[in-house]
Design a protein around this motif. Structure first.
Motif, PDB file in Angstrom:
ATOM      1  N   LYS A 190     -57.279 -86.051 -31.136  1.00 14.07           N
ATOM      2  CA  LYS A 190     -56.116 -85.625 -30.310  1.00 14.07           C
ATOM      3  C   LYS A 190     -56.209 -84.091 -30.291  1.00 14.07           C
ATOM      4  O   LYS A 190     -56.117 -83.455 -29.204  1.00 14.07           O
ATOM      5  CB  LYS A 190     -54.890 -86.164 -30.866  1.00 14.07           C
ATOM      6  N   TYR A 191     -56.358 -83.404 -31.321  1.00 13.80           N
ATOM      7  CA  TYR A 191     -56.284 -81.899 -31.360  1.00 13.80           C
ATOM      8  C   TYR A 191     -57.624 -81.540 -30.623  1.00 13.80           C
ATOM      9  O   TYR A 191     -57.431 -80.531 -29.689  1.00 13.80           O
ATOM     10  CB  TYR A 191     -56.701 -81.455 -32.867  1.00 13.80           C
ATOM     11  N   LEU A 192     -58.779 -81.969 -30.696  1.00 15.19           N
ATOM     12  CA  LEU A 192     -60.055 -81.404 -29.869  1.00 15.19           C
ATOM     13  C   LEU A 192     -59.625 -81.780 -28.362  1.00 15.19           C
ATOM     14  O   LEU A 192     -60.330 -80.873 -27.371  1.00 15.19           O
ATOM     15  CB  LEU A 192     -61.095 -82.171 -30.423  1.00 15.19           C
ATOM     16  N   ASN A 249     -57.481 -78.994 -27.572  1.00 11.64           N
ATOM     17  CA  ASN A 249     -58.272 -77.621 -27.746  1.00 11.64           C
ATOM     18  C   ASN A 249     -59.696 -77.730 -27.925  1.00 11.64           C
ATOM     19  O   ASN A 249     -60.472 -77.456 -28.819  1.00 11.64           O
ATOM     20  CB  ASN A 249     -57.576 -77.126 -28.911  1.00 11.64           C
ATOM     21  N   PRO A 250     -60.211 -78.033 -26.720  1.00 13.55           N
ATOM     22  CA  PRO A 250     -61.897 -78.472 -26.811  1.00 13.55           C
ATOM     23  C   PRO A 250     -62.924 -77.040 -27.116  1.00 13.55           C
ATOM     24  O   PRO A 250     -63.922 -77.203 -27.521  1.00 13.55           O
ATOM     25  CB  PRO A 250     -62.303 -79.014 -25.515  1.00 13.55           C
ATOM     26  N   ASN A 251     -62.111 -76.001 -26.741  1.00 10.85           N
ATOM     27  CA  ASN A 251     -63.038 -74.716 -26.724  1.00 10.85           C
ATOM     28  C   ASN A 251     -62.737 -73.878 -27.873  1.00 10.85           C
ATOM     29  O   ASN A 251     -63.304 -72.700 -28.073  1.00 10.85           O
ATOM     30  CB  ASN A 251     -62.856 -73.803 -25.297  1.00 10.85           C
ATOM     31  N   GLY A 287     -56.118 -73.696 -32.002  1.00 15.22           N
ATOM     32  CA  GLY A 287     -55.634 -73.974 -30.926  1.00 15.22           C
ATOM     33  C   GLY A 287     -54.544 -73.279 -30.285  1.00 15.22           C
ATOM     34  O   GLY A 287     -53.936 -72.135 -31.119  1.00 15.22           O
ATOM     35  N   HIS A 288     -53.746 -73.651 -29.386  1.00 17.90           N
ATOM     36  CA  HIS A 288     -52.721 -73.086 -28.842  1.00 17.90           C
ATOM     37  C   HIS A 288     -51.584 -73.791 -28.035  1.00 17.90           C
ATOM     38  O   HIS A 288     -52.118 -75.109 -27.679  1.00 17.90           O
ATOM     39  CB  HIS A 288     -53.016 -71.908 -27.910  1.00 17.90           C
TER      40      HIS A 288
END
Length: 169
Positions: A60-62, A65-67, A85-86
């Motif tokens: 879920k987090y990736l 926030n994939p980059n 992430g943000h």
């Protein structure tokens, strides 16, 4: 399942025994999860729970926030990680660590720099993190890389669902 394209920067460094080490920083992907989790559970001062820090939680987090999440590798072997992430306004950093035998070589700083550049590229201007007060080495690291303590804030937390902590070593 690959959730982000690998961005990598390779550089050659000498290890403490004079051997050649090829250290790479690249974006994290879910295939890294097992090695990352093993690193987390063997890191003193780390706090994990079985929901957010599970494979599904990290997927879920990736996806969101994939980059902005990165790993460090030594000749293809995972030696460090930073989860960042943000929310569109503020950046956040979680679960940053480098294997004990690789500390003091600037790898943690390179991970932080990678995350900060990625967050800046996404329009983020300020980054926050939380470290346990008793995590002396972690707090010393964050101070060294320029993160300051905010004495004017009270950190508050409320679980929506009860979270089960992971018992670490």
């Amino acid at each position: 399942m690959k959730l982000s394209a690998a961005l990598s920067v390779g550089e050659i460094q000498k290890d403490s025994l004079g051997g050649m080490v090829i250290m790479t920083i690249r974006t994290m992907n879910i295939e890294d999860f097992e090695e990352i989790y093993d690193l987390w559970i063997h890191t003193e001062g780390m706090g994990l729970n079985t929901t957010d820090d599970s494979r599904d939680g990290i997927v879920k987090y990736l996806l969101r926030n994939p980059n902005t999440c990165f790993v460090a590798e030594d000749n293809g072997k995972l030696i460090g990680v930073i989860i960042s992430g943000h929310d569109g306004r503020r950046g956040f950093i979680y679960h940053t660590t480098v294997k004990k035998e690789y500390r003091g070589q600037g790898i943690g700083k390179k991970l932080v720099d990678s995350a900060m550049k990625a967050l800046e590229a996404e329009g983020i201007h300020k980054v926050a993190l939380v470290a346990f007060e008793k995590n002396v080495s972690g707090n010393a690291f964050w101070e060294k890389v320029g993160f300051t303590v905010r004495d004017d804030l009270v950190y508050r937390n409320k679980n929506i669902h009860q979270l089960k902590r992971v018992d670490l070593i």
